[in-house]
Design a protein around this motif. Structure first.
Motif, PDB file in Angstrom:
ATOM      1  N   TRP A 161      22.876   5.642   5.867  1.00 43.62           N
ATOM      2  CA  TRP A 161      21.603   6.226   5.460  1.00 43.62           C
ATOM      3  C   TRP A 161      20.805   5.259   4.572  1.00 43.62           C
ATOM      4  O   TRP A 161      19.598   5.078   4.755  1.00 43.62           O
ATOM      5  CB  TRP A 161      21.838   7.545   4.724  1.00 43.62           C
ATOM      6  N   ILE A 162      21.486   4.644   3.629  1.00 44.35           N
ATOM      7  CA  ILE A 162      20.817   3.687   2.739  1.00 44.35           C
ATOM      8  C   ILE A 162      20.256   2.518   3.536  1.00 44.35           C
ATOM      9  O   ILE A 162      19.141   2.057   3.294  1.00 44.35           O
ATOM     10  CB  ILE A 162      21.793   3.186   1.654  1.00 44.35           C
ATOM     11  N   SER A 163      21.025   2.047   4.508  1.00 39.94           N
ATOM     12  CA  SER A 163      20.589   0.928   5.341  1.00 39.94           C
ATOM     13  C   SER A 163      19.315   1.270   6.109  1.00 39.94           C
ATOM     14  O   SER A 163      18.348   0.505   6.111  1.00 39.94           O
ATOM     15  CB  SER A 163      21.705   0.542   6.320  1.00 39.94           C
ATOM     16  N   ALA A 164      19.303   2.438   6.765  1.00 39.96           N
ATOM     17  CA  ALA A 164      18.156   2.828   7.580  1.00 39.96           C
ATOM     18  C   ALA A 164      16.919   3.089   6.730  1.00 39.96           C
ATOM     19  O   ALA A 164      15.810   2.642   7.057  1.00 39.96           O
ATOM     20  CB  ALA A 164      18.496   4.065   8.404  1.00 39.96           C
ATOM     21  N   ILE A 165      17.108   3.808   5.613  1.00 43.20           N
ATOM     22  CA  ILE A 165      15.971   4.110   4.739  1.00 43.20           C
ATOM     23  C   ILE A 165      15.459   2.841   4.069  1.00 43.20           C
ATOM     24  O   ILE A 165      14.247   2.604   3.984  1.00 43.20           O
ATOM     25  CB  ILE A 165      16.379   5.154   3.680  1.00 43.20           C
ATOM     26  N   GLY A 166      16.387   2.002   3.599  1.00 43.01           N
ATOM     27  CA  GLY A 166      15.987   0.744   2.968  1.00 43.01           C
ATOM     28  C   GLY A 166      15.234  -0.158   3.923  1.00 43.01           C
ATOM     29  O   GLY A 166      14.266  -0.830   3.539  1.00 43.01           O
ATOM     30  N   PHE A 167      15.654  -0.166   5.185  1.00 45.00           N
ATOM     31  CA  PHE A 167      14.972  -0.965   6.196  1.00 45.00           C
ATOM     32  C   PHE A 167      13.532  -0.506   6.372  1.00 45.00           C
ATOM     33  O   PHE A 167      12.627  -1.324   6.558  1.00 45.00           O
ATOM     34  CB  PHE A 167      15.728  -0.861   7.528  1.00 45.00           C
ATOM     35  N   GLY A 168      13.314   0.802   6.298  1.00 44.45           N
ATOM     36  CA  GLY A 168      11.941   1.299   6.374  1.00 44.45           C
ATOM     37  C   GLY A 168      11.148   0.955   5.134  1.00 44.45           C
ATOM     38  O   GLY A 168      10.010   0.470   5.226  1.00 44.45           O
ATOM     39  N   ILE A 190       5.708   3.434   7.630  1.00 43.44           N
ATOM     40  CA  ILE A 190       7.077   2.907   7.540  1.00 43.44           C
ATOM     41  C   ILE A 190       8.083   3.844   8.203  1.00 43.44           C
ATOM     42  O   ILE A 190       9.235   3.450   8.396  1.00 43.44           O
ATOM     43  CB  ILE A 190       7.497   2.626   6.085  1.00 43.44           C
ATOM     44  N   LEU A 191       7.652   5.062   8.568  1.00 45.03           N
ATOM     45  CA  LEU A 191       8.548   5.937   9.323  1.00 45.03           C
ATOM     46  C   LEU A 191       8.900   5.322  10.674  1.00 45.03           C
ATOM     47  O   LEU A 191       9.968   5.587  11.222  1.00 45.03           O
ATOM     48  CB  LEU A 191       7.903   7.313   9.534  1.00 45.03           C
ATOM     49  N   VAL A 192       7.999   4.485  11.206  1.00 47.00           N
ATOM     50  CA  VAL A 192       8.246   3.861  12.512  1.00 47.00           C
ATOM     51  C   VAL A 192       9.425   2.884  12.435  1.00 47.00           C
ATOM     52  O   VAL A 192      10.399   3.022  13.182  1.00 47.00           O
ATOM     53  CB  VAL A 192       6.978   3.185  13.051  1.00 47.00           C
ATOM     54  N   PRO A 193       9.392   1.881  11.522  1.00 50.27           N
ATOM     55  CA  PRO A 193      10.575   1.009  11.418  1.00 50.27           C
ATOM     56  C   PRO A 193      11.804   1.748  10.901  1.00 50.27           C
ATOM     57  O   PRO A 193      12.936   1.393  11.251  1.00 50.27           O
ATOM     58  CB  PRO A 193      10.132  -0.091  10.447  1.00 50.27           C
ATOM     59  N   MET A 194      11.597   2.802  10.107  1.00 52.74           N
ATOM     60  CA  MET A 194      12.742   3.575   9.633  1.00 52.74           C
ATOM     61  C   MET A 194      13.437   4.271  10.801  1.00 52.74           C
ATOM     62  O   MET A 194      14.670   4.334  10.859  1.00 52.74           O
ATOM     63  CB  MET A 194      12.296   4.604   8.590  1.00 52.74           C
ATOM     64  N   ALA A 195      12.641   4.785  11.734  1.00 53.69           N
ATOM     65  CA  ALA A 195      13.203   5.406  12.935  1.00 53.69           C
ATOM     66  C   ALA A 195      13.995   4.385  13.740  1.00 53.69           C
ATOM     67  O   ALA A 195      15.108   4.652  14.199  1.00 53.69           O
ATOM     68  CB  ALA A 195      12.085   6.006  13.784  1.00 53.69           C
TER      69      ALA A 195
END
Length: 231
Positions: A161-168, A190-195
């Protein structure tokens, strides 16, 4: 909720590689579609108020910004440099294997300074590389494989979760102007790169690091095609 891909770090034990790849694509398409729709709705709301959020934020993440300077160098950065560097930053350590985590800890300071902050001063890079080497040695010699197996069971899902959210969140760097008025647009964007980060993280954990890089490259294909059309 347990069926969401960021809560599924052990699908590789029960699903074939093919099924994991199909699952990754399904979730990637679904999450990206939802994120894009939300962003479009957000832009429409701004437009109805007579505002152009792209101009207000001076958003540099739009591939059309690079049409005048389209080159193979930019394409190489999007298809090779960015996927590898960003996957090292956000997902290399998700293996929870001692040697790989040690490598990640060693590379992370150098990648952050060189790639994220564009530092090219050799002696600064040398010092950072030395710090990374020390950190890598400490992780490798003062932890054990068994410890990392235990930590994986406890922490791999929060780490995903941290990885995906941090990436966004890191994509907020693409906004030259960021204030309360444009913050909803920035979050929607940033929801797009987070997705995409959710799908990449799932693939990386269940298939391996280079699969994460591959899916990162796939996600970067649309902006690459836009830039390539101007060459």
């Amino acid at each position: 909720m347990n069926k969401f891909i960021l809560n599924r770090p052990d699908d590789s034990k029960s699903l074939s590689r093919r099924k994991i790849i199909v699952t990754t694509f399904k979730w990637l398409i679904l999450l990206m579609a939802i994120a894009i729709v939300l962003r479009v709705i957000c832009v429409v709301i701004y437009r109805l108020q007579g505002l152009n959020p792209m101009e207000m934020t001076k958003f540099i993440g739009d591939p059309t910004n690079y049409l005048d300077n389209a080159s193979w160098t930019i394409i190489a950065k999007l298809m090779i440099v960015a996927p590898v560097m960003e996957e090292v930053m956000f997902r290399l350590g998700l293996s929870f294997k001692r040697a790989t985590v040690a490598l990640w800890v060693g590379l992370l300071p150098l990648v952050c300074v060189y790639y994220m902050h564009h530092c090219r001063v050799w002696y600064i890079l040398l010092v950072v590389a030395g710090i990374g080497a020390i950190l890598s040695w400490l992780v490798y010699h003062f932890t054990t494989d068994e410890q990392w197996k235990v930590w994986r069971k406890k922490y791999v899902i929060p780490a995903m979760w941290i990885s995906a959210i941090g990436f966004g969140l890191i994509h907020l760097r693409a906004f030259s102007v960021l204030n309360l008025q444009v913050f909803p647009f920035a979050i929607a964007t940033i929801l797009v790169p987070m997705a995409g980060g959710c799908a990449i993280t799932y693939a990386r954990v269940n298939l391996g690091f280079w699969w994460g890089v591959l899916f990162h490259c796939i996600i970067n294909i649309p902006p690459v095609l836009v830039i390539a059309s101007a060459m």
